[in-house]
Write a protein that holds these residues in place. Structure first.
Motif, PDB file in Angstrom:
ATOM      1  N   THR A   1     -24.687 -11.800 -13.176  1.00  0.00           N
ATOM      2  CA  THR A   1     -23.638 -11.633 -12.175  1.00  0.00           C
ATOM      3  C   THR A   1     -24.202 -11.702 -10.759  1.00  0.00           C
ATOM      4  OG1 THR A   1     -23.107  -9.821 -13.678  1.00  0.00           O
ATOM      5  CG2 THR A   1     -21.501 -10.319 -11.979  1.00  0.00           C
ATOM      6  N   GLN A   2     -25.298 -10.974 -10.530  1.00  0.00           N
ATOM      7  CA  GLN A   2     -25.849 -10.917  -9.169  1.00  0.00           C
ATOM      8  C   GLN A   2     -26.319 -12.289  -8.704  1.00  0.00           C
ATOM      9  OE1 GLN A   2     -26.859  -8.112  -7.133  1.00  0.00           O
ATOM     10  NE2 GLN A   2     -26.469  -6.349  -8.459  1.00  0.00           N
ATOM     11  N   LEU A   3     -26.876 -13.051  -9.620  1.00  0.00           N
ATOM     12  CA  LEU A   3     -27.425 -14.349  -9.233  1.00  0.00           C
ATOM     13  C   LEU A   3     -26.425 -15.471  -9.456  1.00  0.00           C
ATOM     14  CD1 LEU A   3     -31.016 -13.973 -10.715  1.00  0.00           C
ATOM     15  CD2 LEU A   3     -30.204 -13.352  -8.450  1.00  0.00           C
ATOM     16  N   ASN A   4     -25.318 -15.156 -10.111  1.00  0.00           N
ATOM     17  CA  ASN A   4     -24.325 -16.176 -10.412  1.00  0.00           C
ATOM     18  C   ASN A   4     -24.975 -17.375 -11.106  1.00  0.00           C
ATOM     19  OD1 ASN A   4     -21.819 -17.299 -10.486  1.00  0.00           O
ATOM     20  ND2 ASN A   4     -21.936 -18.196  -8.434  1.00  0.00           N
ATOM     21  N   ALA A   5     -25.741 -17.058 -12.122  1.00  0.00           N
ATOM     22  CA  ALA A   5     -26.565 -18.071 -12.778  1.00  0.00           C
ATOM     23  C   ALA A   5     -26.060 -18.341 -14.187  1.00  0.00           C
ATOM     24  CB  ALA A   5     -28.003 -17.584 -12.849  1.00  0.00           C
ATOM     25  N   PRO A   6     -26.300 -19.551 -14.685  1.00  0.00           N
ATOM     26  CA  PRO A   6     -25.951 -19.837 -16.080  1.00  0.00           C
ATOM     27  C   PRO A   6     -26.754 -18.925 -17.021  1.00  0.00           C
ATOM     28  CG  PRO A   6     -26.710 -21.822 -14.936  1.00  0.00           C
ATOM     29  CD  PRO A   6     -26.934 -20.671 -14.013  1.00  0.00           C
ATOM     30  N   PRO A   7     -26.113 -18.333 -18.027  1.00  0.00           N
ATOM     31  CA  PRO A   7     -26.815 -17.409 -18.920  1.00  0.00           C
ATOM     32  C   PRO A   7     -28.059 -18.031 -19.552  1.00  0.00           C
ATOM     33  CG  PRO A   7     -24.478 -17.526 -19.489  1.00  0.00           C
ATOM     34  CD  PRO A   7     -24.698 -18.492 -18.370  1.00  0.00           C
ATOM     35  N   GLY A   8     -27.964 -19.311 -19.894  1.00  0.00           N
ATOM     36  CA  GLY A   8     -29.112 -19.963 -20.526  1.00  0.00           C
ATOM     37  C   GLY A   8     -30.336 -19.980 -19.625  1.00  0.00           C
ATOM     38  N   SER A   9     -30.099 -20.235 -18.325  1.00  0.00           N
ATOM     39  CA  SER A   9     -31.228 -20.268 -17.389  1.00  0.00           C
ATOM     40  C   SER A   9     -31.843 -18.889 -17.237  1.00  0.00           C
ATOM     41  CB  SER A   9     -30.764 -20.751 -16.008  1.00  0.00           C
ATOM     42  OG  SER A   9     -30.117 -21.987 -16.118  1.00  0.00           O
TER      43      SER A   9
ATOM     44  N   ASP B   1     -33.829 -18.067 -20.445  1.00  0.00           N
ATOM     45  CA  ASP B   1     -35.101 -18.807 -20.484  1.00  0.00           C
ATOM     46  C   ASP B   1     -36.146 -18.148 -19.603  1.00  0.00           C
ATOM     47  OD1 ASP B   1     -33.950 -20.656 -22.073  1.00  0.00           O
ATOM     48  OD2 ASP B   1     -33.821 -22.243 -20.548  1.00  0.00           O
ATOM     49  N   ARG B   2     -35.753 -17.853 -18.374  1.00  0.00           N
ATOM     50  CA  ARG B   2     -36.708 -17.300 -17.410  1.00  0.00           C
ATOM     51  C   ARG B   2     -37.162 -15.906 -17.807  1.00  0.00           C
ATOM     52  NH1 ARG B   2     -39.848 -20.589 -15.177  1.00  0.00           N
ATOM     53  NH2 ARG B   2     -38.769 -22.295 -16.188  1.00  0.00           N
ATOM     54  N   LEU B   3     -36.231 -15.084 -18.288  1.00  0.00           N
ATOM     55  CA  LEU B   3     -36.611 -13.733 -18.714  1.00  0.00           C
ATOM     56  C   LEU B   3     -37.608 -13.816 -19.863  1.00  0.00           C
ATOM     57  CD1 LEU B   3     -33.159 -11.879 -18.537  1.00  0.00           C
ATOM     58  CD2 LEU B   3     -35.124 -11.541 -17.027  1.00  0.00           C
ATOM     59  N   ALA B   4     -37.363 -14.743 -20.796  1.00  0.00           N
ATOM     60  CA  ALA B   4     -38.277 -14.878 -21.937  1.00  0.00           C
ATOM     61  C   ALA B   4     -39.675 -15.293 -21.469  1.00  0.00           C
ATOM     62  CB  ALA B   4     -37.721 -15.901 -22.931  1.00  0.00           C
ATOM     63  N   ILE B   5     -39.732 -16.197 -20.494  1.00  0.00           N
ATOM     64  CA  ILE B   5     -41.037 -16.640 -19.987  1.00  0.00           C
ATOM     65  C   ILE B   5     -41.754 -15.493 -19.272  1.00  0.00           C
ATOM     66  CG2 ILE B   5     -42.159 -18.158 -18.289  1.00  0.00           C
ATOM     67  CD1 ILE B   5     -40.007 -20.281 -19.081  1.00  0.00           C
TER      68      ILE B   5
ATOM     69  N   ASN C   1     -39.440 -22.621 -10.345  1.00  0.00           N
ATOM     70  CA  ASN C   1     -38.135 -22.782 -10.969  1.00  0.00           C
ATOM     71  C   ASN C   1     -37.107 -22.118 -10.060  1.00  0.00           C
ATOM     72  OD1 ASN C   1     -35.966 -21.206 -12.639  1.00  0.00           O
ATOM     73  ND2 ASN C   1     -36.509 -22.980 -13.884  1.00  0.00           N
ATOM     74  N   ARG C   2     -35.956 -22.735  -9.931  1.00  0.00           N
ATOM     75  CA  ARG C   2     -35.006 -22.226  -8.939  1.00  0.00           C
ATOM     76  C   ARG C   2     -34.517 -20.829  -9.253  1.00  0.00           C
ATOM     77  NH1 ARG C   2     -29.213 -24.854 -10.278  1.00  0.00           N
ATOM     78  NH2 ARG C   2     -28.667 -23.814  -8.353  1.00  0.00           N
ATOM     79  N   TRP C   3     -34.546 -20.407 -10.521  1.00  0.00           N
ATOM     80  CA  TRP C   3     -34.062 -19.065 -10.841  1.00  0.00           C
ATOM     81  C   TRP C   3     -35.168 -18.038 -10.915  1.00  0.00           C
ATOM     82  CZ3 TRP C   3     -29.356 -18.969  -9.716  1.00  0.00           C
ATOM     83  CH2 TRP C   3     -28.521 -20.057  -9.980  1.00  0.00           C
ATOM     84  N   ALA C   4     -36.384 -18.491 -11.159  1.00  0.00           N
ATOM     85  CA  ALA C   4     -37.448 -17.528 -11.424  1.00  0.00           C
ATOM     86  C   ALA C   4     -37.675 -16.582 -10.247  1.00  0.00           C
ATOM     87  CB  ALA C   4     -38.739 -18.277 -11.769  1.00  0.00           C
TER      88      ALA C   4
END
Ligand SMILES: [Zn+2]
Ligand SMILES: [Zn+2]
Length: 281
Positions: free
Chosen positions: A188-196, A199-203, A166-169
């Motif tokens: 902020t550091q990753l400039n990522a959508p909060p939803g993504s 999701d990844r943190l939960a996994i 996954n691109r964010w994982a």
């Protein structure tokens, strides 16, 4: 980088190629892979210059697939993935054979050592800082269409795919190693959508890679054990896909104070491992 590696069959085909498979039949006999999946992965690996296709017979036409400098330098990551899955995903460890170091002829475990001073290194001995190319946002492909792995449920590297697939994982894990722990800081550091990020943190929490306490996400022992995988993936990416402004992550071995470059050694004979001297049994 993530696009190339975030696919389980791609990793498995590469791994077999590094262990000596060259012809179509070699891959087919070593992997539980379908004809269409094998053909498509061989084609994309050749397109990405991780394998070199060479015709060895013209009537009927037959090709073999040879490793390239780019793919040969991936073996530390594959060995590290193999070892992590064996140690930390116990319910499927039977699926993975042991690895043997052909120099000492022992079943081995790879150890990470510092290429500058030769000392054995754990993740707490390495200081990771964002480099001049800034945050990970720029290192992550802007849009990656990713098909789900055909084997995502029962594959040979099931949990590694939650790290690399996954691109964010992968970026979240690197950030966690750098010391980021708050949700807003990941974002902020990753400039990522909060939803993504959520999701990844939960996994990762569900897989036992991160633990959530007091609104902070920290690496577990299982998560910290991914250190060799992350380090070798980072080194490979920074070698073959360098950012013009410099490395994304700077690593220092706090023991010797020098730049950290990981070198894998054999736990049995302590010699540096080489990709050509590792076999599966
Ligand atoms: Zn050192
Ligand atoms: Zn050895």
């Amino acid at each position: 980088m993530l696009g190339l590696l975030g696919d389980e069959w791609t990793l498995l085909v590469l791994q077999q190629a590094l262990m000596g498979a060259t012809r179509y039949g070699d891959f087919q006999s070593r992997l539980p892979i379908s004809h269409s999946v094998l053909s498509s992965r061989l084609r994309s690996l050749a397109d990405d210059e991780l394998l070199e296709r060479r015709v060895y017979q013209t009537n009927p036409p037959r090709s073999e697939y040879l490793t390239t400098a780019r793919s040969r330098s991936l073996w530390p990551m594959l060995v590290s993935i193999w070892n992590w899955e064996r140690l930390w995903v116990p319910d499927h460890s039977d699926a993975l054979p042991l690895m043997r170091h052909t120099v000492c002829n022992e079943d081995f475990v790879p150890l990470v050592t510092c290429g500058s001073c030769g000392e054995s290194v754990r993740e707490k001995d390495v200081l990771a800082q964002w480099g001049p190319s800034g945050s990970w946002a720029r290192s992550i492909p802007a849009a990656v269409t990713r098909r789900r792995s055909a084997t995502s449920q029962a594959g040979l590297f099931p949990q590694t795919m939650t790290v690399l697939g996954n691109r964010w994982a992968f970026a979240i894990l690197v950030a966690a190693f750098v010391g980021v722990s708050r949700f807003t800081d990941f974002q902020t550091q990753l400039n990522a959508p909060p939803g993504s990020i959520a999701d990844r943190l939960a996994i990762f929490v569900a897989n036992g890679v991160l633990v959530a306490t007091d609104n902070r996400y920290r690496l577990t022992e299982k998560g910290r054990a991914l250190f060799p995988v992350l380090i070798s993936a980072l080194q490979w990416a920074q070698r073959w896909f360098p950012a013009p402004e410099g490395v994304a992550v700077m690593l220092t071995h706090t023991g010797c104070g020098r730049r950290f470059a990981a070198l894998l050694t054999c736990n049995e004979c302590t010699r540096p491992l080489r990709g050509t001297e590792v076999s599966a049994i």
